[in-house]
Write an enzyme that holds these catalytic residues in place. Structure first.
Site, PDB file in Angstrom:
ATOM      1  N   HIS A 132       0.788  -1.231   0.000  1.00 33.77           N
ATOM      2  CA  HIS A 132       0.000   0.000   0.000  1.00 33.77           C
ATOM      3  C   HIS A 132       0.823   1.285   0.000  1.00 33.77           C
ATOM      4  CE1 HIS A 132      -3.578   2.278   0.243  1.00 33.77           C
ATOM      5  NE2 HIS A 132      -4.286   1.443   0.948  1.00 33.77           N
TER       6      HIS A 132
ATOM      7  N   TYR B 165     -14.744   5.748   8.686  1.00 34.90           N
ATOM      8  CA  TYR B 165     -13.727   6.216   7.731  1.00 34.90           C
ATOM      9  C   TYR B 165     -14.143   5.799   6.330  1.00 34.90           C
ATOM     10  CZ  TYR B 165      -8.970   6.625   5.676  1.00 34.90           C
ATOM     11  OH  TYR B 165      -7.877   6.950   4.912  1.00 34.90           O
TER      12      TYR B 165
ATOM     13  N   THR C 281      -5.051  10.571  -0.640  1.00 32.12           N
ATOM     14  CA  THR C 281      -6.397  10.351  -0.109  1.00 32.12           C
ATOM     15  C   THR C 281      -6.727  11.365   0.979  1.00 32.12           C
ATOM     16  OG1 THR C 281      -5.592   8.779   1.561  1.00 32.12           O
ATOM     17  CG2 THR C 281      -6.310   7.873  -0.566  1.00 32.12           C
TER      18      THR C 281
END
Length: 772
Positions: free
Chosen positions: A473, A589, A602
């Site tokens: 990630h 979230y 993001t």
């Protein structure tokens, strides 16, 4: 061994008669072609750098300006207002016999024209950047475009060339703005109001006011200063502190997975599927290197940042004791392959030529047919990447810093990507609901030692030809890997194809040297560390409950008839489902992108709002009319859409507070408000999976060409991780994760609540569904 000898360019032996040299023409040919290919890539990069540097100008526009200047001179019109004559006088005298008055005049006009051209490029680029700062179009009602937005869109089109390269817009993208502290705190307090009672909320208000008045002004000044010189004031800190400094295992905690097409199957032959897919991946990489991929555009005119795509291939996360680093290479000509406990190095090129799908199929079949056993310690070696980062860093330094272990590890870390050949078969059977969850579990963690979790992504191949990805990630977010995956699956299905027996088209070249086994010398001490990492990873994997399902009653088609955003519809349904599951609301979230800004990644959308909780409570009471419930739902949906738009346009909450917190740590300033905000757990972490970023086929003509999206592990030990993909007009895929060790969560139970919540909300609008 003939193929192995071909790989050596020359050999020499010492004999009583002297030194005997033996040259391999074939190997020398490959070395020569490889060098030619390398220089071609360098020249392409130089050319693209020039074209990117002058965008939105072009060499053609430069010639047009020169011709206009020269043409006006022949017509005795001085458009330079005397500047050409001034430049001509400043040129040095007597620089050779060819410096005639005519050549001096032409050179002066070329210099003037170039200056005008460069000035025009700078002006147009700055104008484009100013235009891209306008986000009013996002807040307008669908179908009701203002005249201002129409004029803005027309100007954007005029300043953008018809064929931009991948990175053409990078220097024209605006920087992520730093919000005002007062605005961020106001939005934060608004987001926690439905989660706190009056006493707790009053205490938080006092903390926030103290922070805003005393501590925040100093921190904000430093943050604004950083925003002036950094490309993005968030992204570098986000990558370092959220990802690279994390010391817990990547598996489950950070890495995520992506599924294959699940409703159709192109072939059952494992090696053939890999041949097509990997060939398509390297085709994509070639387009990426040449910047031939079109940048993603909102509304077809607003460019998204492409920065994250740079590290898609040839990238590995290298473990460190305190922090990891991302190692990215400009090129890699091989992939690393794992099969039955053995590691292989498979070359993707023969000289300068990319191997064809049928050649790759043959090479993978050779690996599948190889009967050799694993070397001592080799089988579970990849468990080091699944365990703790500190232990892996220490083992890497102690056992893999020299000799054959270093060479073998470098072959993996310097590969384009990692390929895992599994012996099990997984696929989605609509008649067997558990099949999708088992498939997802295999992609998320496998058996804890058959994935190399440090690579930018691992391509996972099952025995029945089904595929999937496990992605690290830190280097990029899910939409980036999704862009690659859409291209690869579309190329596999609509461009490459298979024979009737499921093999790649064409005949392979049997003279290709087979893949190379990597050689290891793993001592007993290292094997003990490997086993320890495996036990840590296995305990983590065994604790993950994953429930994946396809929601069939409706998709975005029905949701649009409800005149609301599909994302808002699902998010409000998640709030209703969570309240039914846990009997309370929680901090939620949802990931939103900020790629309209340079190097944006993001932002968080806090989906649990006062409006959504009011709707949920009204639904639970059961005494409201459908009209009242519809009104409450529309208010909640409108609020959610507005928050999502604010997050996308740089007016979010959490990234700003995160950066203020880091500045406070750098300055040694204590802030009870920031400490409490940053420690709040996200018990419901959600993400919508993007699709149709590349239009490689018409989904209406090929409705079964659907991927099922992907998922991730739970963020909190007592929470849920939910990803969803609104895959078509009539279906939605959900991926729900939780932990067995938590008595408060149950992924399948929550999934059933989601189903019921979606149906209950749809019933408010009395729109017929496909299935009941």
């Amino acid at each position: 061994m003939a193929e192995a000898h071909q790989a050596v360019a020359f050999q020499f032996t010492v004999t009583p008669d002297g030194v005997d040299f033996r040259l391999s023409r074939e190997a020398l040919k490959h070395v020569y072609l490889s060098g030619i290919n390398s220089w071609k890539k360098r020249l392409i990069r130089i050319k693209n750098g020039i074209l990117r540097g002058v965008y939105p100008g072009s060499p053609t526009s430069w010639l047009v300006v020169i011709m206009a200047t020269v043409g006006s001179s022949f017509c005795n019109v001085d458009i330079s207002l005397g500047l050409v004559s001034c430049i001509q006088r400043c040129l040095p005298q007597g620089c050779g016999p060819y410096q005639t008055p005519q050549t001096r005049a032409l050179l002066s006009m070329a210099i003037f024209s170039t200056g005008v051209w460069v000035t025009g490029i700078f002006f147009f680029r700055q104008t484009l950047k100013l235009l891209l700062c306008y986000h009013g179009w996002m807040f307008e009602m669908h179908g009701k475009t203002s005249n201002l937005t129409r004029i803005w869109a027309m100007c954007i089109r005029l300043l953008s060339s018809r064929h931009p390269m991948l990175y053409s817009f990078q220097t024209s993208l605006p920087k992520l703005p730093v919000p005002r502290v007062s605005a961020t705190i106001q939005r934060y307090l608004e987001s926690v109001r439905p989660l706190l009672d009056d006493e707790e909320y009053y205490r938080m208000e006092l903390l926030a006011k103290e922070f805003q008045d005393k501590t925040a002004p100093r921190l904000q000044k430093y943050l604004v200063l950083k925003s002036w010189w950094a490309s993005n004031y968030v992204s570098d800190w986000w990558e370092e502190y959220i990802y690279l400094r994390g010391r817990s295992p990547l598996m489950v905690n950070s890495n995520y997975y992506v599924m294959d097409l699940v409703l159709i199957k192109n072939t059952d032959v494992q090696a053939a599927r890999l041949g097509n897919i990997i060939h398509a991946m390297i085709m994509y990489r070639r387009k990426l290197d040449r910047e031939e991929i079109k940048p993603v555009m909102a509304l077809g005119i607003v460019p998204m940042c492409s920065y994250q795509m740079e590290r898609m291939f040839n990238t590995t996360r290298i473990p460190g004791k305190d922090t990891d680093v991302l190692q990215h290479l400009s090129d890699s000509r091989h992939v690393a392959v794992y099969h039955k406990g053995r590691f292989f190095k498979l070359w993707l090129y023969e000289g300068a030529r990319l191997l064809k799908p049928q050649d790759l199929e043959m090479q993978f079949q050779r690996i599948l047919d190889d009967p050799s056993p694993p070397q001592p310690g080799e089988e579970k070696l990849a468990a080091l990447t699944a365990g703790g980062r500190v232990e892996w860093a220490q083992a890497r330094q102690a056992f893999f810093s020299s000799g054959k272990n270093k060479a073998a590890l470098e072959a993996i870390e310097r590969a384009a990507f990692f390929v895992a050949l599994d012996e099990e078969s997984y696929s989605y059977d609509p008649e067997d609901e558990a099949s999708l969850s088992l498939y997802g579990k295999a992609l998320l963690h496998g058996n804890c030692y058959n994935r190399w979790f440090d690579k930018s992504f691992t391509l996972i191949s099952f025995k029945n030809g089904q595929l999937g990805l496990n992605a690290e990630h830190a280097w990029a977010d899910a939409p980036i890997i999704g862009h690659l995956w859409e291209f690869v699956l579309g190329t596999d299905s609509f461009h490459l194809g298979y024979t009737e027996t499921g093999h790649c088209l064409g005949k392979p070249n049997p003279a290709l040297a087979p893949p190379t086994r990597l050689q290891w010398d793993i001592p007993k001490q290292c094997q003990a560390v490997i086993e320890s990492s495996y036990q840590v990873a296995k305990a983590l994997a065994d604790d993950v409950e994953l429930y994946c399902f396809q929601f069939l009653p409706f998709g975005k088609g029905l949701i649009k008839k409800c005149r609301t955003s599909p994302d808002a519809f699902v998010q409000i349904a998640l709030q209703l489902a969570h309240f039914r599951d846990r009997g309370k609301f929680c901090l939620t979230y949802e990931a939103s992108m900020t790629r309209m800004f340079r190097e944006g990644r993001t932002e968080t959308v806090r989906s649990c709002t006062s409006e959504s909780t009011a709707f949920v409570q009204a639904m639970m009471e059961g005494s409201h009319t459908k009209a009242d419930l519809r009104d409450l739902f529309q208010k909640a949906a409108k609020k959610h859409q507005n928050m999502y738009r604010l997050a996308m346009t740089g007016a979010g909450i959490d990234r700003h507070l995160f950066c203020l917190y880091l500045v406070s740590k750098y300055l040694g300033v204590s802030s009870p408000f920031l400490a409490e905000v940053l420690s709040e757990p996200w018990r419901l972490s959600t993400s919508q999976i993007p699709q149709s970023q590349i239009r490689m086929f018409d989904p209406e003509q090929h409705p079964n060409h659907l991927g099922a999206g992907g998922g991730f592990g739970p963020v909190a030990d007592d929470g849920y991780g939910v990803s969803y993909m609104i895959a078509g007009e009539n279906t939605i895929f959900f991926h729900i994760s939780s932990k067995f060790s938590s008595s408060e969560t149950n992924a399948q139970r929550f999934g059933n609540h989601i189903r019921k919540a979606l149906l209950d909300i749809a019933d408010l609008f009395q729109v017929p569904k496909a299935y009941s």
